[in-house]
Design a protein around this motif. Structure first.
Motif, PDB file in Angstrom:
ATOM      1  N   TYR A 117      -1.770   5.413 -48.957  1.00 39.62           N
ATOM      2  CA  TYR A 117      -1.933   5.042 -47.554  1.00 39.62           C
ATOM      3  C   TYR A 117      -2.174   3.537 -47.493  1.00 39.62           C
ATOM      4  O   TYR A 117      -3.306   3.069 -47.436  1.00 39.62           O
ATOM      5  CB  TYR A 117      -3.092   5.806 -46.924  1.00 39.62           C
ATOM      6  CG  TYR A 117      -3.181   5.669 -45.420  1.00 39.62           C
ATOM      7  CD1 TYR A 117      -2.348   6.414 -44.593  1.00 39.62           C
ATOM      8  CD2 TYR A 117      -4.079   4.787 -44.830  1.00 39.62           C
ATOM      9  CE1 TYR A 117      -2.413   6.285 -43.216  1.00 39.62           C
ATOM     10  CE2 TYR A 117      -4.155   4.651 -43.448  1.00 39.62           C
ATOM     11  CZ  TYR A 117      -3.321   5.406 -42.649  1.00 39.62           C
ATOM     12  OH  TYR A 117      -3.372   5.270 -41.276  1.00 39.62           O
ATOM     13  N   VAL A 118      -1.073   2.773 -47.552  1.00 33.97           N
ATOM     14  CA  VAL A 118      -1.186   1.322 -47.634  1.00 33.97           C
ATOM     15  C   VAL A 118       0.098   0.697 -47.120  1.00 33.97           C
ATOM     16  O   VAL A 118       1.158   1.330 -47.113  1.00 33.97           O
ATOM     17  CB  VAL A 118      -1.457   0.898 -49.107  1.00 33.97           C
ATOM     18  CG1 VAL A 118      -0.221   1.127 -49.966  1.00 33.97           C
ATOM     19  CG2 VAL A 118      -1.934  -0.535 -49.207  1.00 33.97           C
ATOM     20  N   ARG A 119       0.019  -0.540 -46.669  1.00 32.55           N
ATOM     21  CA  ARG A 119       1.214  -1.291 -46.304  1.00 32.55           C
ATOM     22  C   ARG A 119       1.885  -1.739 -47.599  1.00 32.55           C
ATOM     23  O   ARG A 119       1.516  -2.743 -48.198  1.00 32.55           O
ATOM     24  CB  ARG A 119       0.844  -2.495 -45.441  1.00 32.55           C
ATOM     25  CG  ARG A 119       0.373  -2.126 -44.040  1.00 32.55           C
ATOM     26  CD  ARG A 119      -0.015  -3.383 -43.273  1.00 32.55           C
ATOM     27  NE  ARG A 119      -0.457  -3.069 -41.918  1.00 32.55           N
ATOM     28  CZ  ARG A 119      -1.039  -3.958 -41.099  1.00 32.55           C
ATOM     29  NH1 ARG A 119      -1.224  -5.209 -41.522  1.00 32.55           N
ATOM     30  NH2 ARG A 119      -1.428  -3.610 -39.887  1.00 32.55           N
ATOM     31  N   GLU A 120       2.872  -0.982 -48.012  1.00 35.09           N
ATOM     32  CA  GLU A 120       3.446  -1.141 -49.341  1.00 35.09           C
ATOM     33  C   GLU A 120       4.039  -2.523 -49.581  1.00 35.09           C
ATOM     34  O   GLU A 120       3.846  -3.113 -50.650  1.00 35.09           O
ATOM     35  CB  GLU A 120       4.519  -0.068 -49.568  1.00 35.09           C
ATOM     36  CG  GLU A 120       3.985   1.348 -49.482  1.00 35.09           C
ATOM     37  CD  GLU A 120       5.096   2.387 -49.581  1.00 35.09           C
ATOM     38  OE1 GLU A 120       6.280   1.989 -49.657  1.00 35.09           O
ATOM     39  OE2 GLU A 120       4.775   3.597 -49.606  1.00 35.09           O
ATOM     40  N   ASP A 172      -2.468   2.178 -55.486  1.00 34.00           N
ATOM     41  CA  ASP A 172      -2.006   1.322 -54.387  1.00 34.00           C
ATOM     42  C   ASP A 172      -3.073   0.316 -53.983  1.00 34.00           C
ATOM     43  O   ASP A 172      -2.758  -0.744 -53.439  1.00 34.00           O
ATOM     44  CB  ASP A 172      -1.674   2.173 -53.153  1.00 34.00           C
ATOM     45  CG  ASP A 172      -0.532   3.126 -53.395  1.00 34.00           C
ATOM     46  OD1 ASP A 172       0.142   2.997 -54.419  1.00 34.00           O
ATOM     47  OD2 ASP A 172      -0.331   4.022 -52.551  1.00 34.00           O
ATOM     48  N   GLY A 211      -4.484  -0.438 -44.768  1.00 34.76           N
ATOM     49  CA  GLY A 211      -3.898   0.863 -44.483  1.00 34.76           C
ATOM     50  C   GLY A 211      -2.682   0.768 -43.580  1.00 34.76           C
ATOM     51  O   GLY A 211      -2.448  -0.255 -42.919  1.00 34.76           O
ATOM     52  N   GLU A 212      -1.907   1.832 -43.539  1.00 37.03           N
ATOM     53  CA  GLU A 212      -0.690   1.845 -42.729  1.00 37.03           C
ATOM     54  C   GLU A 212      -0.976   1.549 -41.260  1.00 37.03           C
ATOM     55  O   GLU A 212      -0.135   0.972 -40.559  1.00 37.03           O
ATOM     56  CB  GLU A 212       0.001   3.202 -42.870  1.00 37.03           C
ATOM     57  CG  GLU A 212       0.539   3.479 -44.264  1.00 37.03           C
ATOM     58  CD  GLU A 212       1.101   4.885 -44.401  1.00 37.03           C
ATOM     59  OE1 GLU A 212       1.028   5.650 -43.410  1.00 37.03           O
ATOM     60  OE2 GLU A 212       1.618   5.219 -45.486  1.00 37.03           O
ATOM     61  N   ASP A 213      -2.156   1.941 -40.776  1.00 41.90           N
ATOM     62  CA  ASP A 213      -2.508   1.718 -39.376  1.00 41.90           C
ATOM     63  C   ASP A 213      -3.292   0.432 -39.167  1.00 41.90           C
ATOM     64  O   ASP A 213      -3.794   0.166 -38.073  1.00 41.90           O
ATOM     65  CB  ASP A 213      -3.311   2.906 -38.835  1.00 41.90           C
ATOM     66  CG  ASP A 213      -4.639   3.106 -39.566  1.00 41.90           C
ATOM     67  OD1 ASP A 213      -4.905   2.369 -40.555  1.00 41.90           O
ATOM     68  OD2 ASP A 213      -5.413   4.002 -39.169  1.00 41.90           O
ATOM     69  N   ALA A 215      -7.469   1.170 -46.451  1.00 40.73           N
ATOM     70  CA  ALA A 215      -6.357   1.654 -47.264  1.00 40.73           C
ATOM     71  C   ALA A 215      -6.858   2.629 -48.316  1.00 40.73           C
ATOM     72  O   ALA A 215      -8.055   2.708 -48.606  1.00 40.73           O
ATOM     73  CB  ALA A 215      -5.651   0.479 -47.933  1.00 40.73           C
TER      74      ALA A 215
END
Length: 450
Positions: free
Chosen positions: A225-228, A188, A215-217, A221
């Motif tokens: 755990y990532v903004r896909e 990712d 990262g999602e937050d 990342a």
């Protein structure tokens, strides 16, 4: 490489699952007619240039006789426990002049060590075996799925880890670099190539090779755990060169299931995926899963072969090769002539003076040509420069626009709704922060189109 194969083949092939729990009996793994050469020859016929094998999926079952766990082919009935799927696929790939890559799931639902520091050392030991015992590796594939319910040596519990810190990925990547310096690393977050953010096989209409994973937050990342969604387009001002890879299965599932034999993607669907992945500057990773015989199912074979034939036929002849090219040239130096766009050499390119950022190229023919596919390539060693372009054809008395796009990158493919017949074609670069540098401007015709 533009298009490669994924081979999802493991315990799930025999249990009918997609994600095994980790408590499966190794004896269940028993392909009755495994033939690596037969598998790879079909991939080759489909035009795929490399093969990545799921050496270990989430259930922890290893397709090679690893020294790290008993949960492997050594304890299967196949070849009386003396077989090695990894070796046979790797050898077959090289015999067909294809590259070989490895998928090693970071998650292991079988191992009692998972979630503890000792497991990370076990994981690296498995990776070391794969990177030292099976010849040159072109890609190392790290899945983002990790942590959750599992067998875990009989504990049968849920184990969650901090995906950002548990694996200490930088150290693992250093090991890959030392053992296989020519391999690219996928996850990712790269570091070399990124997940496109979906499993449907397409990149964004605009797709940048540069990318800064978040990262999602909004913080750091990590694989899983990532903004896909941002992987589909990348980031225009990204600081990492991390092109996208588009993974997709020829079937609804990743592993072979008998009930999906009638749901194999058609050649036309595969061609469409090719245009939406490779044709947008990414790479296509097409999963073709072997069945319980250890062969590719006949439906998959037929579709993949026809896909390969269609792509080969489409790009066999560059209709632009017979055209006369006219454009501004950098420093009036013939080394940067627009003729480089049709010489078939990706190491030569056309470019302009630094001050000319929105130039055009006109291609003229002695007689009308008919096409419905356009291929553009940037001289990618100089970066991804073009941000917008338009294409026109001469319509008796005036130029008429018939296509437009944004990013180009290593390969940009456009299909016109209807075939274009003309004696002149014009490419206009409408937005670029610096002078563009292109190595191909090709016109092609799909077979069976008028």
């Amino acid at each position: 490489m533009e298009r490669c194969a994924f081979l999802h083949f493991s315990m799930n092939t025999f249990t009918g699952k997609e994600w095994g729990y980790g408590d499966e009996d190794p004896a269940l793994f028993h392909p009755t007619a495994f033939d690596a050469d037969a598998i790879v020859s079909v991939l080759k016929a489909g035009g795929l240039r490399g093969a990545i094998l799921t050496c270990k999926h989430h259930d922890g079952f290893c397709l090679w006789p690893t020294r790290t766990t008993e949960h492997s082919v050594r304890h299967s009935r196949w070849r009386d426990g003396r077989g090695d799927v990894v070796k046979e696929i790797a050898d077959a790939a090289r015999s067909h002049d294809m590259r070989f890559g490895v998928y090693l799931s970071p998650w292991d639902r079988n191992s009692a060590l998972y979630g503890k520091p000792e497991y990370v050392e076990m994981y690296r030991a498995q990776l070391r075996e794969l990177l030292t015992d099976y010849g040159p590796i072109f890609e190392v594939w790290h899945d983002g799925a990790n942590g959750g319910d599992g067998y875990y040596g009989g504990a049968r519990e849920k184990r969650l880890i901090d995906k950002r810190t548990y694996y200490d990925w930088p150290r693992t990547w250093e090991m890959v670099r030392s053992l296989q310096p020519d391999a690219v690393i996928f996850s990712d977050v790269g570091p070399d190539i990124r997940w496109v953010g979906n499993e449907s096989g397409y990149a964004g209409e605009t797709c940048w090779a540069t990318y800064d994973p978040v990262g999602e937050d909004g913080g750091p990342a990590a694989p899983g755990y990532v903004r896909e969604k941002e992987g589909e387009t990348g980031h225009r001002q990204g600081s990492h060169w991390m092109p996208a890879e588009c993974d997709v299965s020829i079937r609804p599932g990743w592993f072979w299931h008998a009930e999906e034999n009638a749901q194999v993607k058609t050649p036309a669907q595969l061609v469409d995926l090719y245009y939406k992945s490779t044709g947008r500057g990414a790479s296509l990773l097409l999963n073709v899963p072997p069945d319980r015989r250890g062969l590719l199912h006949e439906n998959d074979v037929a579709s993949l072969r026809r896909f390969g034939e269609l792509i080969e036929a489409t790009f066999a002849t560059n209709l632009a090769a017979g055209g006369k090219m006219a454009a501004l040239i950098r420093g009036n130096d013939p080394a940067f002539s627009p003729g480089n766009l049709i010489d078939g050499d990706r190491n030569t390119y056309w470019t302009t003076d630094d001050s000319v950022t929105t130039p055009e190229v006109v291609m003229e023919f002695d007689r009308p040509v008919t096409f419905n596919v356009i291929r553009l390539r940037e001289a990618i060693r100089l970066g991804q420069r073009v941000e917008a372009f338009e294409l026109d054809h001469w319509d008796t008395r005036a130029w008429k626009r018939f296509a437009q796009g944004t990013s180009i990158g290593s390969c940009r493919l456009l299909r016109t709704p209807e075939s274009v017949t003309t004696t002149k074609v014009r490419l206009r670069i409408t937005k670029s922060p610096v002078c563009p540098a292109l190595c191909e401007f090709g016109l092609y015709r799909e077979p069976g189109t008028a």
